[in-house]
Write an enzyme that holds these catalytic residues in place. Sequence first.
Site, PDB file in Angstrom:
ATOM      1  N   PHE A 249       0.768  -1.256  -0.004  1.00  0.00           N
ATOM      2  CA  PHE A 249      -0.079   0.068  -0.051  1.00  0.00           C
ATOM      3  C   PHE A 249       0.887   1.288  -0.033  1.00  0.00           C
ATOM      4  CE2 PHE A 249      -2.511   3.315   1.841  1.00  0.00           C
ATOM      5  CZ  PHE A 249      -3.497   3.598   1.030  1.00  0.00           C
TER       6      PHE A 249
ATOM      7  N   ASP B  92       9.411   2.476   1.662  1.00  0.00           N
ATOM      8  CA  ASP B  92       8.076   3.191   1.909  1.00  0.00           C
ATOM      9  C   ASP B  92       8.008   3.229   3.597  1.00  0.00           C
ATOM     10  OD1 ASP B  92       5.808   4.289   2.671  1.00  0.00           O
ATOM     11  OD2 ASP B  92       4.701   3.218   1.182  1.00  0.00           O
TER      12      ASP B  92
ATOM     13  N   LYS C 276       2.765   9.613   7.984  1.00  0.00           N
ATOM     14  CA  LYS C 276       2.274   9.795   9.317  1.00  0.00           C
ATOM     15  C   LYS C 276       2.871  10.112  10.508  1.00  0.00           C
ATOM     16  CE  LYS C 276      -0.764   5.823   7.908  1.00  0.00           C
ATOM     17  NZ  LYS C 276      -0.425   5.213   6.589  1.00  0.00           N
TER      18      LYS C 276
HETATM   19  C1  LIG Z   1      -0.884   5.397   5.047  1.00  0.00           C
HETATM   20  C2  LIG Z   1       0.138   4.965   4.156  1.00  0.00           C
HETATM   21  C3  LIG Z   1       0.399   5.627   2.888  1.00  0.00           C
HETATM   22  C4  LIG Z   1      -0.342   6.731   2.424  1.00  0.00           C
HETATM   23  O1  LIG Z   1      -0.375   7.629   3.196  1.00  0.00           O
HETATM   24  P1  LIG Z   1      -1.312   8.869   3.108  1.00  0.00           P
HETATM   25  O2  LIG Z   1      -0.986  10.130   3.966  1.00  0.00           O
HETATM   26  O3  LIG Z   1      -2.543   8.324   3.233  1.00  0.00           O
HETATM   27  O4  LIG Z   1      -1.647   9.347   1.505  1.00  0.00           O
HETATM   28  C5  LIG Z   1       1.506   5.100   2.018  1.00  0.00           C
HETATM   29  N1  LIG Z   1       2.381   4.138   2.269  1.00  0.00           N
HETATM   30  C6  LIG Z   1       2.082   3.548   3.430  1.00  0.00           C
HETATM   31  C7  LIG Z   1       3.020   2.263   4.088  1.00  0.00           C
HETATM   32  C8  LIG Z   1       1.089   3.963   4.424  1.00  0.00           C
HETATM   33  O5  LIG Z   1       1.045   3.093   5.483  1.00  0.00           O
END
Ligand SMILES: *Cc1c(COP(=O)(O)O)cnc(C)c1O
Length: 425
Positions: free
Chosen positions: A159, A244, A273
């Site tokens: 994701f 990521d 985050k």
């Molecule tokens: C939450 C998340 C995203 C996306 O972040 P947003 O602030 O919702 O755009 C991307 N990568 C990972 C691993 C995430 O947990």
Amino acid sequence: MTSPVPQPGDAGSTLAPAALGQPASTPAVAGSDAVMTTYSRQDIVFACGEGCWLTSTTGERYLDIGSGVAVNALGHAHPKLIAALTEQAAKLWHTSNLYRVEGQERVAERLVAETFADRVFFCNSGAEACEGAIKTARRYHFSKGRPERNRIITFSGAFHGRTLATLAAAGNAKYLEGFGPDAGGFDHVPFGDHAALETAISDETAAIMIEPVQGEGGVRVVPDQCLKGLRDLCDQHGLLLILDEVQTGIGRTGRLFAHEWAGISPDIMAVAKGLGGGFPVGAILATEDAASGMTPGTHGSTFGGNPLAMAVADAVLDIATGKAFLTSVEAKALRFKQSLAALHDEFPETISEVRGRGLLIGLKLATEVQPAELVKAALEEKLLMVGAADNVVRLLPPLTIGGDEIAEAVARLTRAIRRIARKTP
Ligand SMILES: *Cc1c(COP(=O)(O)O)cnc(C)c1O
């Protein structure tokens, strides 16, 4: 909790009947019809928070071990974050990136000092950070005279956000359906399939992109050995490694960034985050070489790195970079996992596995139990958790959670499991 809690029916309340605990006219979606119905939300409105606790508008207290999906890393209403934000709010909110931003330079220098990175670009969210990381990787090869190297290898269950490119990167058909042509340039490989990965590498590959622990994908940990292997593979083929760490970063796993456990470093990393502790902020971190294509005019953001976000991120780093703080996260995680292991022993027919790294913990449920059922049962016990794919429920408490709160969370979780265990034959 000293702050006054607004009561249902307070003058000026704009809450729809459903949000006030009355029957909704459309039972499928709680809350006001004016909000686009992209979420099926829990029918609760929170009025205030403190540490790991949230108080609803109906005056009920909830123990929050979801942290708004790893965002409230330092809990709710942390005094140092409130001070940083309000102090900055009285001075300056926004100037745009047409001018130097003092806070940006400070936070970038701190991130550079703490990590592999030499360069930082600020944005507003995880998806933007991931998308910017992809752009940085493609632009790197372009600037080296290899424009054909623009494909990114990603993994099933990943994701990376909800923009068109980050959806295409993850390749989750459920999220792509109905949104037109996929953004191209991504090659998807099954999670953990080394042979498929090697086969996927071609003369057009620019980078490999991966989460050190898949969050939304169900708290699937990439073993240290595999991260090392990915690093080697990238080096062999002249590829960039993009991590990521939107969910795993800022101390979540007991290190400032999860890849530190493997003793490797990426070329590019997406962060968001926890970095703002609840204030929206994202960042792309890169080595000098990996960032070499990102010259003036190639990328930008109106809001990215705005003074308010930077003031809060600076305050978050004051706390999250502390060695004692990170060690405490590890100790808490151990304590949590020991209790959860006992719970696993007690309810093997409900919990099939406890996994994760640090305070990013996943409870994999037995096939006949749905994550939504446990999340709902926990809600009835006033415990907030978050579902994930692969039949997993996530526990990602504020990193500031106390020992008593861990014990309380486990007690509530135990009661929640009893509720659903009773229902399964
Ligand atoms: C939450 C998340 C995203 C996306 O972040 P947003 O602030 O919702 O755009 C991307 N990568 C990972 C691993 C995430 O947990």
